[in-house]
Enzyme design. Structure first.
Site, PDB file in Angstrom:
ATOM      1  N   LYS A  29       0.854  -1.196   0.000  1.00  0.00           N
ATOM      2  CA  LYS A  29       0.000   0.000   0.000  1.00  0.00           C
ATOM      3  C   LYS A  29       0.885   1.239   0.000  1.00  0.00           C
ATOM      4  O   LYS A  29       1.561   1.540   0.973  1.00  0.00           O
ATOM      5  CB  LYS A  29      -0.930   0.072   1.205  1.00  0.00           C
ATOM      6  CG  LYS A  29      -1.962   1.192   0.967  1.00  0.00           C
ATOM      7  CD  LYS A  29      -2.677   1.649   2.204  1.00  0.00           C
ATOM      8  CE  LYS A  29      -1.980   2.748   2.956  1.00  0.00           C
ATOM      9  NZ  LYS A  29      -1.869   4.034   2.253  1.00  0.00           N
ATOM     10  N   GLU A  53      10.051   1.022  10.491  1.00  0.00           N
ATOM     11  CA  GLU A  53      11.075   2.044  10.199  1.00  0.00           C
ATOM     12  C   GLU A  53      10.401   3.391  10.406  1.00  0.00           C
ATOM     13  O   GLU A  53       9.548   3.768   9.607  1.00  0.00           O
ATOM     14  CB  GLU A  53      11.525   1.946   8.737  1.00  0.00           C
ATOM     15  CG  GLU A  53      12.229   0.665   8.369  1.00  0.00           C
ATOM     16  CD  GLU A  53      13.634   0.630   8.920  1.00  0.00           C
ATOM     17  OE1 GLU A  53      14.121  -0.487   9.151  1.00  0.00           O
ATOM     18  OE2 GLU A  53      14.223   1.716   9.130  1.00  0.00           O
ATOM     19  N   CYS A  81      13.837  10.689   6.229  1.00  0.00           N
ATOM     20  CA  CYS A  81      13.802  10.224   7.619  1.00  0.00           C
ATOM     21  C   CYS A  81      15.151  10.422   8.307  1.00  0.00           C
ATOM     22  O   CYS A  81      15.195  10.658   9.507  1.00  0.00           O
ATOM     23  CB  CYS A  81      13.365   8.769   7.690  1.00  0.00           C
ATOM     24  SG  CYS A  81      14.379   7.685   6.707  1.00  0.00           S
ATOM     25  N   GLU A  85      10.222  15.873  15.086  1.00  0.00           N
ATOM     26  CA  GLU A  85      10.587  15.738  13.673  1.00  0.00           C
ATOM     27  C   GLU A  85       9.729  16.695  12.838  1.00  0.00           C
ATOM     28  O   GLU A  85       8.510  16.599  12.849  1.00  0.00           O
ATOM     29  CB  GLU A  85      10.331  14.302  13.224  1.00  0.00           C
ATOM     30  CG  GLU A  85      10.751  14.048  11.801  1.00  0.00           C
ATOM     31  CD  GLU A  85      10.436  12.633  11.350  1.00  0.00           C
ATOM     32  OE1 GLU A  85       9.324  12.148  11.616  1.00  0.00           O
ATOM     33  OE2 GLU A  85      11.325  12.014  10.737  1.00  0.00           O
TER      34      GLU A  85
HETATM   35  P1  NDP Z   1       2.531   8.186   8.021  1.00  0.00           P
HETATM   36  O1  NDP Z   1       2.929   7.407   9.219  1.00  0.00           O
HETATM   37  O2  NDP Z   1       1.449   9.166   8.145  1.00  0.00           O
HETATM   38  O3  NDP Z   1       2.087   7.188   6.859  1.00  0.00           O
HETATM   39  C1  NDP Z   1       2.896   6.129   6.415  1.00  0.00           C
HETATM   40  C2  NDP Z   1       2.025   5.116   5.690  1.00  0.00           C
HETATM   41  O4  NDP Z   1       1.116   4.527   6.625  1.00  0.00           O
HETATM   42  C3  NDP Z   1       1.155   5.710   4.587  1.00  0.00           C
HETATM   43  O5  NDP Z   1       1.014   4.770   3.541  1.00  0.00           O
HETATM   44  C4  NDP Z   1      -0.156   5.916   5.317  1.00  0.00           C
HETATM   45  O6  NDP Z   1      -1.254   5.983   4.460  1.00  0.00           O
HETATM   46  C5  NDP Z   1      -0.225   4.670   6.175  1.00  0.00           C
HETATM   47  N1  NDP Z   1      -1.098   4.778   7.336  1.00  0.00           N
HETATM   48  C6  NDP Z   1      -1.577   5.901   7.929  1.00  0.00           C
HETATM   49  N2  NDP Z   1      -2.348   5.564   8.998  1.00  0.00           N
HETATM   50  C7  NDP Z   1      -2.347   4.205   9.073  1.00  0.00           C
HETATM   51  C8  NDP Z   1      -2.926   3.243   9.967  1.00  0.00           C
HETATM   52  N3  NDP Z   1      -3.661   3.613  11.012  1.00  0.00           N
HETATM   53  N4  NDP Z   1      -2.696   1.947   9.750  1.00  0.00           N
HETATM   54  C9  NDP Z   1      -1.922   1.537   8.721  1.00  0.00           C
HETATM   55  N5  NDP Z   1      -1.353   2.383   7.846  1.00  0.00           N
HETATM   56  C10 NDP Z   1      -1.545   3.706   8.018  1.00  0.00           C
HETATM   57  O7  NDP Z   1       3.873   8.828   7.483  1.00  0.00           O
HETATM   58  P2  NDP Z   1       4.075   9.716   6.191  1.00  0.00           P
HETATM   59  O8  NDP Z   1       3.587   9.039   4.965  1.00  0.00           O
HETATM   60  O9  NDP Z   1       3.568  11.067   6.526  1.00  0.00           O
HETATM   61  O10 NDP Z   1       5.689   9.706   6.075  1.00  0.00           O
HETATM   62  C11 NDP Z   1       6.478  10.508   6.857  1.00  0.00           C
HETATM   63  C12 NDP Z   1       7.032   9.761   8.050  1.00  0.00           C
HETATM   64  O11 NDP Z   1       7.724   8.590   7.628  1.00  0.00           O
HETATM   65  C13 NDP Z   1       8.063  10.567   8.806  1.00  0.00           C
HETATM   66  O12 NDP Z   1       7.804  10.505  10.188  1.00  0.00           O
HETATM   67  C14 NDP Z   1       9.389   9.874   8.512  1.00  0.00           C
HETATM   68  O13 NDP Z   1      10.357   9.994   9.480  1.00  0.00           O
HETATM   69  C15 NDP Z   1       8.966   8.480   8.312  1.00  0.00           C
HETATM   70  N6  NDP Z   1       9.946   7.801   7.453  1.00  0.00           N
HETATM   71  C16 NDP Z   1      10.812   6.896   8.032  1.00  0.00           C
HETATM   72  C17 NDP Z   1      11.794   6.283   7.265  1.00  0.00           C
HETATM   73  C18 NDP Z   1      12.736   5.283   7.866  1.00  0.00           C
HETATM   74  O14 NDP Z   1      13.386   4.547   7.121  1.00  0.00           O
HETATM   75  N7  NDP Z   1      12.858   5.191   9.170  1.00  0.00           N
HETATM   76  C19 NDP Z   1      11.932   6.575   5.836  1.00  0.00           C
HETATM   77  C20 NDP Z   1      10.968   7.507   5.348  1.00  0.00           C
HETATM   78  C21 NDP Z   1      10.003   8.092   6.144  1.00  0.00           C
HETATM   79  P3  NDP Z   1      -1.714   7.422   3.945  1.00  0.00           P
HETATM   80  O15 NDP Z   1      -0.546   8.125   3.377  1.00  0.00           O
HETATM   81  O16 NDP Z   1      -2.661   7.033   2.923  1.00  0.00           O
HETATM   82  O17 NDP Z   1      -2.276   8.118   5.158  1.00  0.00           O
END
Ligand code: NDP
Length: 495
Positions: free
Chosen positions: A195, A269, A303, A399
């Site tokens: 997803k 992650e 990230c 962050e």
């Molecule tokens: P989110 O946590 O908001 O979303 C990540 C994914 O999870 C999206 O596909 C989102 O869908 C989905 N999602 C949201 N709510 C739920 C739920 N309740 N259950 C299951 N899936 C869900 O993060 P962002 O997309 O805003 O990305 C930014 C974040 O990702 C930052 O905090 C960053 O640090 C972290 N990140 C970490 C990395 C690492 O390697 N450690 C690398 C890159 C980013 P939808 O978008 O449709 O809401």
């Protein structure tokens, strides 16, 4: 700004993007109850409408993955045939990398050159794990069980594919982060439901067809498009064996809890607030360029962005001037402009979140440069630098995920290390010094999953990544990233 013509193939794909989900090697979803609008962050144009998967589509995708996992076409496929499939996929991605990258720039805003290198790095990840298909190993071990009739033990540990994997990825590097999950999962023999983020699903939707073209049997790779609700349907599904998630710590905690309800294996992650320590003896010119790149590339939506810079007192003001110069020389423009250094942030909501952090910055902080969004259409934000005396501010602890750096002076190494480790996150870190003893002491003491010395955080397929503390659970990439998609079977034979 120089003009860029969107390739015809990209235009005609985007017109059809309502066929979003990809289940059992077929696109579908044009009868959805809900749709999401995908916006180009460079000019706020509507690009496409994609369907939101509800429980029917999620069930169909998970069942397709389960059936494929049990099917002899995949389950009994020889390792070298899996290897061939992954290489074929990598070749198709390479052939189509400009198209995928153009879609990625349109939906995400990132620079086209960086989008191309992201897609090519995904192809490299698929090749890296293709090689592992034929190199899975188990262990032969001695145990002390007493067997009747003086029989002996023949005991071994066998690595098996974990099963059906749900992969949830964020919007900042949708293609490369997906490859970090899909490539090892498929190499291990798992099947997958991916997803992508609701903000940037188009590049993944386009790529789905390449799995079929490469020859993957139906149901091995599936994709459902949707928002957090769709994500929650997937991560609470009882017929899933492993969840691999990259995203925010807040959502990661929710997923971790729901995974435990079903005792589903989970890798997380998550976010970071990564420190960079600059000592007075460093190559300051290179350090300034790299510190700026480390926080401003991809609009700071990284990230591992080095968002806290600890700079030795003796060079604090002069180094800050160098950083300011780097920030102010950046050309902010559409990702397709070849002269752009910085594209827009991903969405209006994200831009306003970042601006909020800047506007509400603690009044003890000093704004060195930037601090404003750009007027006009598109979600552009200036590279921004604040300075502070210590870690006691929201900008030092939370962050921002935008082009915002906080610079803080330190007196000696212990002072720098104690401030660097004073965070609930522990993802990445960087140290700039020519003194090997200082560098090694920092490597030893920094509480982070990655430490870079005289280098900025970047990924490589053979270099495991992951976070400590609230930055996550588990590691991706490298051999560890492959074993994360396996489970051990312990076998004892009395003979
Ligand atoms: P989110 O946590 O908001 O979303 C990540 C994914 O999870 C999206 O596909 C989102 O869908 C989905 N999602 C949201 N709510 C739920 C739920 N309740 N259950 C299951 N899936 C869900 O993060 P962002 O997309 O805003 O990305 C930014 C974040 O990702 C930052 O905090 C960053 O640090 C972290 N990140 C970490 C990395 C690492 O390697 N450690 C690398 C890159 C980013 P939808 O978008 O449709 O809401």
């Amino acid at each position: 700004m120089k003009m860029y013509t969107i390739p015809k193939e990209v235009e005609s794909f985007i017109e059809k993007a309502e066929f979003g989900h990809f289940i059992n090697n077929r696109y579908g979803g044009n009868m959805a109850k809900r749709y999401l609008e995908i916006i180009n962050p460079a000019n706020e144009d509507s690009l496409a409408k994609v369907p939101v998967a509800g429980s029917d589509e999620v069930d169909a995708a998970v069942s397709a993955a389960r059936d494929a996992f049990k099917s002899p076409d995949w389950h009994d496929m020889s390792p070298d045939s899996r290897e061939d499939l992954l290489h074929r996929l990598a070749t198709l991605i390479e052939e189509k990398h400009e198209t995928i990258a153009a879609i990625l720039t349109l939906e995400n805003g990132k620079l086209y050159a960086q989008a191309k290198s992201e897609v090519m790095s995904a192809a490299r990840t698929f090749r890296f794990y293709a090689g592992w298909c034929t190199k899975m190993e188990g262990d032969l071990i001695d145990i002390s069980l007493k067997q009747p009739q003086k029989k002996k033990n023949f005991t071994f540990l066998k690595r098996e594919a974990v099963g059906v994997v749900v992969a949830i990825v964020p919007w900042n590097f949708p293609i490369s982060i997906a490859s970090w999950k899909l490539a090892p999962a498929l190499a291990a023999g798992c099947t997958v439901v991916l997803k992508p983020s609701e903000v940037c699903p188009l590049s993944s939707i386009y790529m789905a067809r390449l799995f079929e073209e490469a020859g993957f049997p139906r149901g091995v790779f599936n994709l459902v498009v949707g928002d957090g609700e769709t994500g929650a349907l997937l991560t609470t599904h009882k017929n899933v064996d492993k969840i691999t998630f990259t995203g925010s710590t807040a959502v990661g905690k929710i997923i971790g809890k729901s995974a435990m309800e079903n005792l589903t294996a989970v890798s997380l992650e998550l976010g970071g607030k990564s420190p960079v320590i600059v000592f007075e003896d460093a190559d300051l010119k290179l350090a300034a360029k790299s510190v700026a790149m480390g926080i401003f590339r991809n609009g700071g939506q990284v990230c591992v962005a080095g968002s806290r810079a600890y700079i030795q007192e003796s060079i604090f003001e002069s180094f800050l001037d160098m950083l300011k110069q780097e920030a102010e020389s950046m050309n902010i423009s559409d990702g397709f402009d070849p002269d752009a250094d910085l594209g827009p942030l991903v969405s209006e909501a994200h831009l306003s979140r970042v601006c909020d952090y800047v506007e509400k910055a603690d009044n003890k902080l000093r704004l060195k440069t930037g601090g404003h969004k750009q007027e006009g259409s598109g979600f552009y934000m200036q590279p921004t630098i604040f300075t502070a005396e210590d870690n006691n501010s929201v900008l030092a602890s939370e962050e921002v995920f935008g082009p915002v750096l906080l610079a803080i002076p330190f007196s000696d190494m212990n002072h720098a290390l104690s401030m660097a480790n004073d965070s609930e996150y522990g993802l990445s870190s960087a140290v700039w010094t020519k003194d090997i003893s200082k560098a090694l002491e920092c490597v030893h003491t920094l509480d982070a999953g990655w430490v870079f010395v005289n280098s900025i955080p970047r990924s490589d397929p053979n270099f495991p990544i992951g976070g400590n503390k609230l930055s996550g659970l588990g590691r991706e990439l490298g051999k560890e990233g492959l074993y994360a998609y396996t489970k051990l079977k312990s076998v004892n034979i009395a003979y």
